[in-house]
Motif scaffolding. Structure first.
Motif, PDB file in Angstrom:
ATOM      1  N   SER A 163      52.522  50.492  65.720  1.00  0.00           N
ATOM      2  CA  SER A 163      51.257  50.079  65.113  1.00  0.00           C
ATOM      3  C   SER A 163      50.169  51.036  65.565  1.00  0.00           C
ATOM      4  O   SER A 163      50.236  51.600  66.658  1.00  0.00           O
ATOM      5  CB  SER A 163      50.926  48.639  65.497  1.00  0.00           C
ATOM      6  OG  SER A 163      50.757  48.544  66.879  1.00  0.00           O
ATOM      7  N   PRO A 164      49.147  51.233  64.723  1.00  0.00           N
ATOM      8  CA  PRO A 164      48.073  52.148  65.123  1.00  0.00           C
ATOM      9  C   PRO A 164      47.313  51.624  66.337  1.00  0.00           C
ATOM     10  O   PRO A 164      47.209  50.427  66.559  1.00  0.00           O
ATOM     11  CB  PRO A 164      47.172  52.200  63.892  1.00  0.00           C
ATOM     12  CG  PRO A 164      47.562  51.048  63.047  1.00  0.00           C
ATOM     13  CD  PRO A 164      48.942  50.634  63.447  1.00  0.00           C
ATOM     14  N   THR A 165      46.803  52.534  67.111  1.00  0.00           N
ATOM     15  CA  THR A 165      45.992  52.164  68.268  1.00  0.00           C
ATOM     16  C   THR A 165      44.651  51.633  67.780  1.00  0.00           C
ATOM     17  O   THR A 165      44.014  52.270  66.948  1.00  0.00           O
ATOM     18  CB  THR A 165      45.764  53.388  69.171  1.00  0.00           C
ATOM     19  OG1 THR A 165      47.029  53.893  69.567  1.00  0.00           O
ATOM     20  CG2 THR A 165      44.940  53.041  70.382  1.00  0.00           C
ATOM     21  N   PRO A 166      44.239  50.480  68.279  1.00  0.00           N
ATOM     22  CA  PRO A 166      42.928  49.955  67.875  1.00  0.00           C
ATOM     23  C   PRO A 166      41.830  50.935  68.281  1.00  0.00           C
ATOM     24  O   PRO A 166      41.924  51.581  69.324  1.00  0.00           O
ATOM     25  CB  PRO A 166      42.795  48.651  68.660  1.00  0.00           C
ATOM     26  CG  PRO A 166      44.151  48.342  69.158  1.00  0.00           C
ATOM     27  CD  PRO A 166      44.899  49.635  69.237  1.00  0.00           C
ATOM     28  N   GLU A 167      40.826  51.038  67.445  1.00  0.00           N
ATOM     29  CA  GLU A 167      39.740  51.961  67.733  1.00  0.00           C
ATOM     30  C   GLU A 167      38.430  51.215  67.899  1.00  0.00           C
ATOM     31  O   GLU A 167      38.167  50.243  67.211  1.00  0.00           O
ATOM     32  CB  GLU A 167      39.604  52.986  66.618  1.00  0.00           C
ATOM     33  CG  GLU A 167      40.773  53.945  66.565  1.00  0.00           C
ATOM     34  CD  GLU A 167      40.545  55.079  65.586  1.00  0.00           C
ATOM     35  OE1 GLU A 167      39.374  55.371  65.262  1.00  0.00           O
ATOM     36  OE2 GLU A 167      41.543  55.667  65.172  1.00  0.00           O
ATOM     37  N   VAL A 168      37.635  51.699  68.814  1.00  0.00           N
ATOM     38  CA  VAL A 168      36.292  51.181  69.022  1.00  0.00           C
ATOM     39  C   VAL A 168      35.360  52.080  68.218  1.00  0.00           C
ATOM     40  O   VAL A 168      35.398  53.300  68.366  1.00  0.00           O
ATOM     41  CB  VAL A 168      35.929  51.194  70.519  1.00  0.00           C
ATOM     42  CG1 VAL A 168      34.477  50.839  70.729  1.00  0.00           C
ATOM     43  CG2 VAL A 168      36.843  50.250  71.289  1.00  0.00           C
ATOM     44  N   PRO A 169      34.527  51.493  67.344  1.00  0.00           N
ATOM     45  CA  PRO A 169      33.618  52.320  66.538  1.00  0.00           C
ATOM     46  C   PRO A 169      32.706  53.178  67.413  1.00  0.00           C
ATOM     47  O   PRO A 169      32.384  52.813  68.549  1.00  0.00           O
ATOM     48  CB  PRO A 169      32.786  51.287  65.770  1.00  0.00           C
ATOM     49  CG  PRO A 169      33.540  50.009  65.847  1.00  0.00           C
ATOM     50  CD  PRO A 169      34.341  50.067  67.107  1.00  0.00           C
ATOM     51  N   ALA A 200      26.945  42.954  73.402  1.00  0.00           N
ATOM     52  CA  ALA A 200      27.822  43.189  74.554  1.00  0.00           C
ATOM     53  C   ALA A 200      28.977  42.194  74.486  1.00  0.00           C
ATOM     54  O   ALA A 200      28.752  41.000  74.322  1.00  0.00           O
ATOM     55  CB  ALA A 200      27.062  43.027  75.858  1.00  0.00           C
ATOM     56  N   VAL A 201      30.193  42.709  74.574  1.00  0.00           N
ATOM     57  CA  VAL A 201      31.381  41.854  74.496  1.00  0.00           C
ATOM     58  C   VAL A 201      32.407  42.291  75.529  1.00  0.00           C
ATOM     59  O   VAL A 201      32.333  43.390  76.067  1.00  0.00           O
ATOM     60  CB  VAL A 201      32.009  41.889  73.078  1.00  0.00           C
ATOM     61  CG1 VAL A 201      31.041  41.336  72.036  1.00  0.00           C
ATOM     62  CG2 VAL A 201      32.428  43.297  72.694  1.00  0.00           C
ATOM     63  N   ASP A 202      33.370  41.428  75.784  1.00  0.00           N
ATOM     64  CA  ASP A 202      34.450  41.778  76.701  1.00  0.00           C
ATOM     65  C   ASP A 202      35.758  41.199  76.184  1.00  0.00           C
ATOM     66  O   ASP A 202      35.770  40.315  75.345  1.00  0.00           O
ATOM     67  CB  ASP A 202      34.162  41.298  78.119  1.00  0.00           C
ATOM     68  CG  ASP A 202      34.077  39.787  78.222  1.00  0.00           C
ATOM     69  OD1 ASP A 202      33.376  39.165  77.400  1.00  0.00           O
ATOM     70  OD2 ASP A 202      34.714  39.230  79.120  1.00  0.00           O
ATOM     71  N   ALA A 203      36.871  41.746  76.693  1.00  0.00           N
ATOM     72  CA  ALA A 203      38.197  41.310  76.262  1.00  0.00           C
ATOM     73  C   ALA A 203      39.236  41.765  77.279  1.00  0.00           C
ATOM     74  O   ALA A 203      38.961  42.583  78.152  1.00  0.00           O
ATOM     75  CB  ALA A 203      38.524  41.880  74.889  1.00  0.00           C
ATOM     76  N   ASP A 204      40.442  41.221  77.119  1.00  0.00           N
ATOM     77  CA  ASP A 204      41.536  41.548  78.031  1.00  0.00           C
ATOM     78  C   ASP A 204      42.239  42.859  77.709  1.00  0.00           C
ATOM     79  O   ASP A 204      42.830  43.486  78.577  1.00  0.00           O
ATOM     80  CB  ASP A 204      42.581  40.433  78.028  1.00  0.00           C
ATOM     81  CG  ASP A 204      42.068  39.164  78.672  1.00  0.00           C
ATOM     82  OD1 ASP A 204      41.285  39.255  79.631  1.00  0.00           O
ATOM     83  OD2 ASP A 204      42.451  38.069  78.214  1.00  0.00           O
ATOM     84  N   ASP A 205      42.211  43.274  76.427  1.00  0.00           N
ATOM     85  CA  ASP A 205      42.892  44.514  76.044  1.00  0.00           C
ATOM     86  C   ASP A 205      42.144  45.167  74.887  1.00  0.00           C
ATOM     87  O   ASP A 205      41.232  44.585  74.313  1.00  0.00           O
ATOM     88  CB  ASP A 205      44.363  44.259  75.689  1.00  0.00           C
ATOM     89  CG  ASP A 205      44.538  43.253  74.565  1.00  0.00           C
ATOM     90  OD1 ASP A 205      43.859  43.373  73.525  1.00  0.00           O
ATOM     91  OD2 ASP A 205      45.371  42.342  74.713  1.00  0.00           O
ATOM     92  N   LEU A 206      42.538  46.388  74.553  1.00  0.00           N
ATOM     93  CA  LEU A 206      41.824  47.161  73.548  1.00  0.00           C
ATOM     94  C   LEU A 206      41.885  46.509  72.170  1.00  0.00           C
ATOM     95  O   LEU A 206      40.890  46.505  71.438  1.00  0.00           O
ATOM     96  CB  LEU A 206      42.366  48.590  73.494  1.00  0.00           C
ATOM     97  CG  LEU A 206      41.576  49.586  72.659  1.00  0.00           C
ATOM     98  CD1 LEU A 206      40.118  49.647  73.096  1.00  0.00           C
ATOM     99  CD2 LEU A 206      42.218  50.956  72.733  1.00  0.00           C
TER     100      LEU A 206
END
Length: 71
Positions: free
Chosen positions: A3-9, A42-48
């Motif tokens: 699967s493609p790697t998630p990207e952060v804008p 501002a946000v946070d998460a456990d993985d990309l």
């Protein structure tokens, strides 16, 4: 197939804390209408992947606010 790697804008910056938690901040804060609608710069998460989803959710909230404000 991978699967493609998630990207952060590019409009967001992110980092990984020393305990492995991901945090992201929007380079430009959302406007007042978006903030009033619940968009958070501002946000946070456990993985990309989760971080990318949360960023996308915030951008969708802001977009809906822009559309409502424009009409």
């Amino acid at each position: 197939m991978l699967s493609p790697t998630p990207e952060v804008p590019e409009t967001w910056r992110y980092l990984t804390s020393d305990v492995g938690r991901l945090w992201a901040w929007r380079k430009e804060a959302f406007d007042e209408a978006a903030r009033d609608a619940g968009a958070d710069s501002a946000v946070d998460a456990d993985d990309l992947a989760a971080l990318a989803r949360e960023i996308n959710r915030q951008e969708q909230v802001a977009e809906r606010a822009r559309e409502e404000h424009a009409s």
